[in-house]
Each structure stands twice: as structure tokens, then as C-alpha cells.
Design an enzyme around this catalytic site. Structure first.
Site, PDB file in Angstrom:
ATOM      1  N   ARG A 114       0.858  -1.182   0.000  1.00 32.80           N
ATOM      2  CA  ARG A 114       0.000   0.000   0.000  1.00 32.80           C
ATOM      3  C   ARG A 114       0.894   1.232   0.000  1.00 32.80           C
ATOM      4  O   ARG A 114       2.067   1.164   0.377  1.00 32.80           O
ATOM      5  CB  ARG A 114      -0.911   0.033   1.223  1.00 32.80           C
ATOM      6  CG  ARG A 114      -0.143   0.124   2.538  1.00 32.80           C
ATOM      7  CD  ARG A 114      -1.057   0.480   3.688  1.00 32.80           C
ATOM      8  NE  ARG A 114      -0.312   0.625   4.941  1.00 32.80           N
ATOM      9  CZ  ARG A 114      -0.773   1.236   6.014  1.00 32.80           C
ATOM     10  NH1 ARG A 114      -1.970   1.778   6.002  1.00 32.80           N
ATOM     11  NH2 ARG A 114      -0.049   1.313   7.111  1.00 32.80           N
ATOM     12  N   ASN A 152      -5.129   7.699   3.223  1.00 27.79           N
ATOM     13  CA  ASN A 152      -5.028   7.002   4.505  1.00 27.79           C
ATOM     14  C   ASN A 152      -3.617   7.159   5.040  1.00 27.79           C
ATOM     15  O   ASN A 152      -2.650   6.803   4.371  1.00 27.79           O
ATOM     16  CB  ASN A 152      -5.332   5.508   4.344  1.00 27.79           C
ATOM     17  CG  ASN A 152      -5.369   4.780   5.679  1.00 27.79           C
ATOM     18  OD1 ASN A 152      -6.283   4.985   6.473  1.00 27.79           O
ATOM     19  ND2 ASN A 152      -4.362   3.954   5.950  1.00 27.79           N
ATOM     20  N   GLU A 153      -3.522   7.737   6.236  1.00 31.44           N
ATOM     21  CA  GLU A 153      -2.232   7.872   6.913  1.00 31.44           C
ATOM     22  C   GLU A 153      -1.141   8.381   5.967  1.00 31.44           C
ATOM     23  O   GLU A 153      -0.158   7.686   5.680  1.00 31.44           O
ATOM     24  CB  GLU A 153      -1.824   6.542   7.550  1.00 31.44           C
ATOM     25  CG  GLU A 153      -2.744   6.112   8.666  1.00 31.44           C
ATOM     26  CD  GLU A 153      -2.406   4.762   9.265  1.00 31.44           C
ATOM     27  OE1 GLU A 153      -2.898   4.453  10.364  1.00 31.44           O
ATOM     28  OE2 GLU A 153      -1.664   3.991   8.625  1.00 31.44           O
ATOM     29  N   GLU A 312      -8.615   5.511  14.557  1.00 30.58           N
ATOM     30  CA  GLU A 312      -8.131   4.128  14.587  1.00 30.58           C
ATOM     31  C   GLU A 312      -7.366   3.877  15.873  1.00 30.58           C
ATOM     32  O   GLU A 312      -6.564   4.698  16.301  1.00 30.58           O
ATOM     33  CB  GLU A 312      -7.160   3.835  13.433  1.00 30.58           C
ATOM     34  CG  GLU A 312      -7.758   3.646  12.067  1.00 30.58           C
ATOM     35  CD  GLU A 312      -6.692   3.225  11.057  1.00 30.58           C
ATOM     36  OE1 GLU A 312      -5.711   2.537  11.458  1.00 30.58           O
ATOM     37  OE2 GLU A 312      -6.812   3.588   9.881  1.00 30.58           O
ATOM     38  N   TRP A 320       2.354  -5.742  13.418  1.00 35.25           N
ATOM     39  CA  TRP A 320       3.448  -5.190  12.624  1.00 35.25           C
ATOM     40  C   TRP A 320       4.674  -4.853  13.460  1.00 35.25           C
ATOM     41  O   TRP A 320       5.629  -4.278  12.953  1.00 35.25           O
ATOM     42  CB  TRP A 320       2.967  -3.952  11.869  1.00 35.25           C
ATOM     43  CG  TRP A 320       2.048  -3.050  12.640  1.00 35.25           C
ATOM     44  CD1 TRP A 320       0.694  -3.035  12.612  1.00 35.25           C
ATOM     45  CD2 TRP A 320       2.434  -2.029  13.567  1.00 35.25           C
ATOM     46  NE1 TRP A 320       0.195  -2.075  13.454  1.00 35.25           N
ATOM     47  CE2 TRP A 320       1.240  -1.432  14.058  1.00 35.25           C
ATOM     48  CE3 TRP A 320       3.663  -1.551  14.031  1.00 35.25           C
ATOM     49  CZ2 TRP A 320       1.236  -0.393  14.989  1.00 35.25           C
ATOM     50  CZ3 TRP A 320       3.661  -0.517  14.958  1.00 35.25           C
ATOM     51  CH2 TRP A 320       2.464   0.047  15.426  1.00 35.25           C
ATOM     52  N   GLU A 360      -2.566  -8.110   7.198  1.00 31.50           N
ATOM     53  CA  GLU A 360      -2.982  -7.786   8.561  1.00 31.50           C
ATOM     54  C   GLU A 360      -3.977  -8.803   9.133  1.00 31.50           C
ATOM     55  O   GLU A 360      -4.797  -8.479   9.983  1.00 31.50           O
ATOM     56  CB  GLU A 360      -3.561  -6.365   8.601  1.00 31.50           C
ATOM     57  CG  GLU A 360      -2.503  -5.318   8.294  1.00 31.50           C
ATOM     58  CD  GLU A 360      -2.979  -3.894   8.522  1.00 31.50           C
ATOM     59  OE1 GLU A 360      -2.637  -3.319   9.561  1.00 31.50           O
ATOM     60  OE2 GLU A 360      -3.673  -3.374   7.636  1.00 31.50           O
ATOM     61  N   LYS A 361      -3.850 -10.057   8.701  1.00 29.04           N
ATOM     62  CA  LYS A 361      -4.775 -11.086   9.179  1.00 29.04           C
ATOM     63  C   LYS A 361      -4.598 -11.384  10.663  1.00 29.04           C
ATOM     64  O   LYS A 361      -5.503 -11.927  11.313  1.00 29.04           O
ATOM     65  CB  LYS A 361      -4.607 -12.371   8.364  1.00 29.04           C
ATOM     66  CG  LYS A 361      -3.217 -12.986   8.388  1.00 29.04           C
ATOM     67  CD  LYS A 361      -3.133 -14.176   7.449  1.00 29.04           C
ATOM     68  CE  LYS A 361      -1.729 -14.773   7.408  1.00 29.04           C
ATOM     69  NZ  LYS A 361      -0.753 -13.834   6.796  1.00 29.04           N
ATOM     70  N   PHE A 362      -3.424 -11.067  11.233  1.00 22.44           N
ATOM     71  CA  PHE A 362      -3.219 -11.277  12.665  1.00 22.44           C
ATOM     72  C   PHE A 362      -3.482 -10.012  13.486  1.00 22.44           C
ATOM     73  O   PHE A 362      -3.308 -10.008  14.703  1.00 22.44           O
ATOM     74  CB  PHE A 362      -1.797 -11.777  12.934  1.00 22.44           C
ATOM     75  CG  PHE A 362      -1.529 -13.149  12.383  1.00 22.44           C
ATOM     76  CD1 PHE A 362      -2.293 -14.239  12.781  1.00 22.44           C
ATOM     77  CD2 PHE A 362      -0.516 -13.347  11.448  1.00 22.44           C
ATOM     78  CE1 PHE A 362      -2.057 -15.509  12.263  1.00 22.44           C
ATOM     79  CE2 PHE A 362      -0.269 -14.617  10.934  1.00 22.44           C
ATOM     80  CZ  PHE A 362      -1.040 -15.702  11.335  1.00 22.44           C
TER      81      PHE A 362
END
Length: 430
Positions: A114, A152-153, A312, A320, A360-362
Site C-alpha cells: 500500500r 489514509n495515513e 483508529e 506489525w 494484517e490477518k493477525f
């Protein structure tokens, strides 16, 4: 003039990033029922959906987003609608590989993550303006729309590009800022180590050099990169103001995290209609409660003392950092309410439903992999009820008794190479 609060939101904001495109449509109605159970009042949508909204150049598909926004409205949930310009589609990079950013080492980064963007690139600016305009025209009057969320960010993960387009843009910025190359030489102290320039054409971005480069040049490049990112935000904001008047426009800041130390948020705070912030606990041994308090207070200051919004944070562990511990029982509520106590008009999370796939599945979510029979879900529902009870706080102000001077340009200078000590961290001293 746009409001400085999400339109149609009578109480505090509670919810998170909602990415229904990651799930079969059969799941969406379950999401709505669970959001009502949790007390969700607003979600952020569409932030990473450019490839779905414009699957090929100039060909648009808004049908799925129409259905999502309609569902949200039917269920009394407001939408923080994103412009998806943080993640251009693969077709865009195939046509414009020069829009991919170049590192200071001269390596062109690739598509597949991204934020892989050269913000000086003309093709990116044109394409991002195009999708932003299409969204504004289609959803300006949608009853679910609470506010716009640009990009975003900004600055994460790429805060500066060092390509030839940026070199040209940097020279223009220097000429506007200083007026003459002689003024640049004086400001940068180029008499040291024989670095004097005879014309703007001789100046390049501060790419990798045999040893440490000119610190003043490096500092100015950070200023230039910050200004370039802000140019792109303002361009999108102005499109939204023109085509969707009345809806406030924001982008999510990261005021006190080292992951985004590249933006001068004093300058950015003057450009957004609502100041919002993302905050994640750093688990490397630093005092996390100190960073949380500083981030919230600093964000309130960027907002000029006005209410702001935590857009957020995480329900539990992130994914991460080298080590990502789960939050202890009650810690999520304590963190969330600490932000509210310091001026936030709610508590939002990344994300609503935990991803099954992707990088980011975890990363924890409001609805975790374990589902509703989990401690995280029960704490989310309890927090939602608490946030609802705190609705009368909306529009109130938190007043500080003590002031701390903070300057991003000074911080940037303190983190340059060859300084008295790498152990110094201005955030801890604050």
C-alpha cells in the site's frame, strides 16, 4: 462551510474500518446486526477499494458500494467515506511505472503493498483526482454520508520519493522558498565540504552519499516532502468541497508515532475540517501510557483545542511489531476512554471484522476470528454501551493546565545523522 463534526452523528463515534469487499455479500447483513448489538454509530468504508471501484481505466463499478451504504443507512450507521487514493490499482502502475516511488538508495519500489506512490507524479495526481471526483458526484447526497476520509495515513509507509520527478519538484520548491541559489547555499552552509551550488539545476534530492550528507539539505527535503503530500490532500479536499459541499473532509493523522514522523501536523491541522488521529501502542519497552497521553493531548492541540476524533486504534494486539502481545482485560476500554477524556469525540478501531487473508490477518479487530464467543467481543459490546452513555460529552472541550512546546521541524532536525546522542527521544522528555 463544512461542519467540524461528522454530519448526522448525535452522540460519540464508535466503530471502525469496515471492509465488506473482503467478504461474501451474504455476510453483510450479519455485520449490520452485530454492529447494532455492539452500539456502532459510524464506520470507515472504501479506503482501499480503488481497484474495485475503477477496475479498468475510466470504467467504474459503484453498485457494491451503493448496497453497502444503503445497508448502513437502513441500520442507522453513519459512513466515513474514503477516497481510495492510498492504493492505486495494478492497471495504473502498468500504465505508469514511473509513479512508483524511488528510495534514497535509487531502488524503485514495486506494487503489492500500500502507499507505493510518488506524490510528485502527474499521472497519479490526475488519476486520484478522477476517482475522487467520481465518488463526490455519486455520494454527495447519500443519507449515510457523515464525512469524507481522504487517502489514509499520509506518509505511511512512503514519506518521500527520490526520483527524477521529485528532483524537479524539489528545485521548484527551493526556488519558491528561497528565491535564489545563493540563498540556498547560505541556508545549507554548502561552503562546508565543498558542496556549493552554481544553479538550481545542480541540486538533487539527498540520495545516499559515501558518508553523511548535508543535514540542512536533508531537513529541507523533509519539509518539501511534507508540503508535497499536503498538496495532494488539499487537491482532493477541494474537489470534495466543490462537488459535495457541507460534508466535512479529514484524513487520519498519527501525531506521536515514529511510523509517521514525517508530517508537520500544525500545518495539516489548518487544512482539515475535522482533526482525526490513529494511535497504536508500541510494545518495545517504552511507557505506552505516556505515548498515549501525549498523542491525545497533541492531537487536541493540533485541533486548536476543539474536539477531535480517534479514528483508529486496536482492540487487542497489532501484527506489525516484532512482538505483538494481546491487551489485558479492561485495557481496551481504558485506552479508549483515555482518548475520550482528552478530547476525542469517540473511539474508532482498525478494523470491524478481522481479515482472513492479507498482511494484517493477525491484527486484532472488533469482531475477532474467534467470533462473538470471545472476551474481545464482549469487551467491545461493553465499551459500545459506555460510549453511548457518554454522548452528552459531544461538543465539550478538554482544558489543559500545562503547556508543552512541540515543533515537528525541530524534531526532524534532532533525528538527523551525526548528533550528540541517538538515545535522545524528545517524546519521552515531553
Amino acid at each position: 462551510m463544512p461542519e467540524n463534526t461528522p454530519t448526522g452523528l448525535t452522540g460519540l463515534a464508535f466503530g471502525g474500518d469496515y471492509n465488506p469487499e473482503q467478504w461474501p455479500e451474504s455476510v453483510w447483513r450479519e455485520d449490520m446486526a452485530l454492529m447494532r448489538e455492539a452500539g456502532v454509530t459510524m464506520v470507515s468504508v472504501g479506503i482501499f477499494s480503488w481497484a474495485l471501484l475503477e477496475p479498468s481505466p475510466g470504467a467504474y463499478d459503484f453498485a457494491w458500494l451503493d448496497r453497502v451504504l444503503d445497508l448502513l443507512h437502513e441500520n442507522g450507521i453513519r459512513a466515513d467515506l474514503g477516497t481510495p487514493t492510498v492504493a492505486p490499482p495494478a492497471w495504473f502502475y502498468r500504465a505508469h511505472p514511473e509513479a512508483l516511488p524511488v528510495t534514497a538508495e535509487g531502488v524503485r519500489q514495486e506494487f503489492g503493498s500500500r502507499g507505493a506512490i510518488c506524490h510528485s507524479n502527474a499521472a497519479y495526481r490526475e488519476a486520484s483526482s478522477g476517482i475522487t471526483g467520481q465518488l463526490a458526484r455519486r455520494y454527495a447526497q447519500h443519507p449515510a454520508l457523515a464525512m469524507w476520509h481522504v487517502h489514509n495515513e499520509f506518509g505511511v509507509p512512503v514519506s518521500a520519493c527520490y526520483c527524477s520527478s521529485c528532483a524537479v519538484h524539489f528545485r521548484d520548491w527551493l526556488q519558491t522558498t528561497y528565491g535564489s541559489v545563493e540563498a540556498v547555499n547560505e541556508a545549507w552552509g554548502t561552503a562546508f565540504w565543498g558542496q556549493r551550488y552554481g544553479s538550481f539545476a545542480e541540486i538533487e534530492p539527498p540520495r545516499v552519499t559515501p558518508t553523511v550528507g548535508n543535514p540542512a539539505q536533508a531537513l529541507d527535503y523533509r519539509r518539501f516532502a511534507d508540503a508535497t503530500l499536503r498538496e495532494n490532500f488539499v487537491r482532493e479536499r477541494d474537489i470534495l468541497h466543490r462537488l459535495a459541499p457541507g460534508a466535512p473532509v479529514t484524513t487520519n493523522f498519527m501525531t506521536a508515532l515514529s511510523q509517521c514522523d514525517s508530517l508537520d501536523y500544525w500545518a495539516w491541522g489548518r487544512e482539515v475540517d475535522i482533526v482525526t488521529n490513529d494511535h497504536y501502542l508500541i510494545t518495545d519497552g517504552r511507557r505506552t501510557h505516556v505515548n498515549l497521553a501525549m498523542a491525545a493531548d497533541l492531537t487536541r492541540s493540533v485541533a486548536g483545542g476543539a474536539p477531535w476524533l480517534l479514528l483508529e486504534h486496536s482492540t487487542s494486539g497489532v501484527n506489525w511489531q516484532p512482538r505483538n502481545p494481546a491487551k489485558a482485560p479492561g485495557q481496551m476500554a481504558r485506552n479508549s476512554l483515555a482518548h475520550v477524556a482528552r478530547g476525542s469525540e469517540g473511539a474508532m478501531f482498525f478494523q470491524w471484522r478481522q481479515s482472513r487473508r492479507g498482511a494484517e490477518k493477525f491484527h486484532s479487530a472488533m469482531l475477532p476470528h474467534a467470533g462473538t464467543d470471545s472476551r474481545v467481543w464482549r469487551e467491545v459490546v461493553e465499551l459500545g454501551a459506555s460510549i453511548e452513555q457518554l454522548g452528552p460529552l459531544k461538543g465539550t472541550r478538554t482544558v489543559a493546565d500545562v503547556a508543552v512546546l512541540w515543533d515537528w521541524h525541530s524534531w526532524w532536525a534532532q533525528t538527523l545523522q551525526w548528533r550528540p546522542s541517538e538515545d535522545h527521544d524528545a517524546r519521552e522528555r515531553a
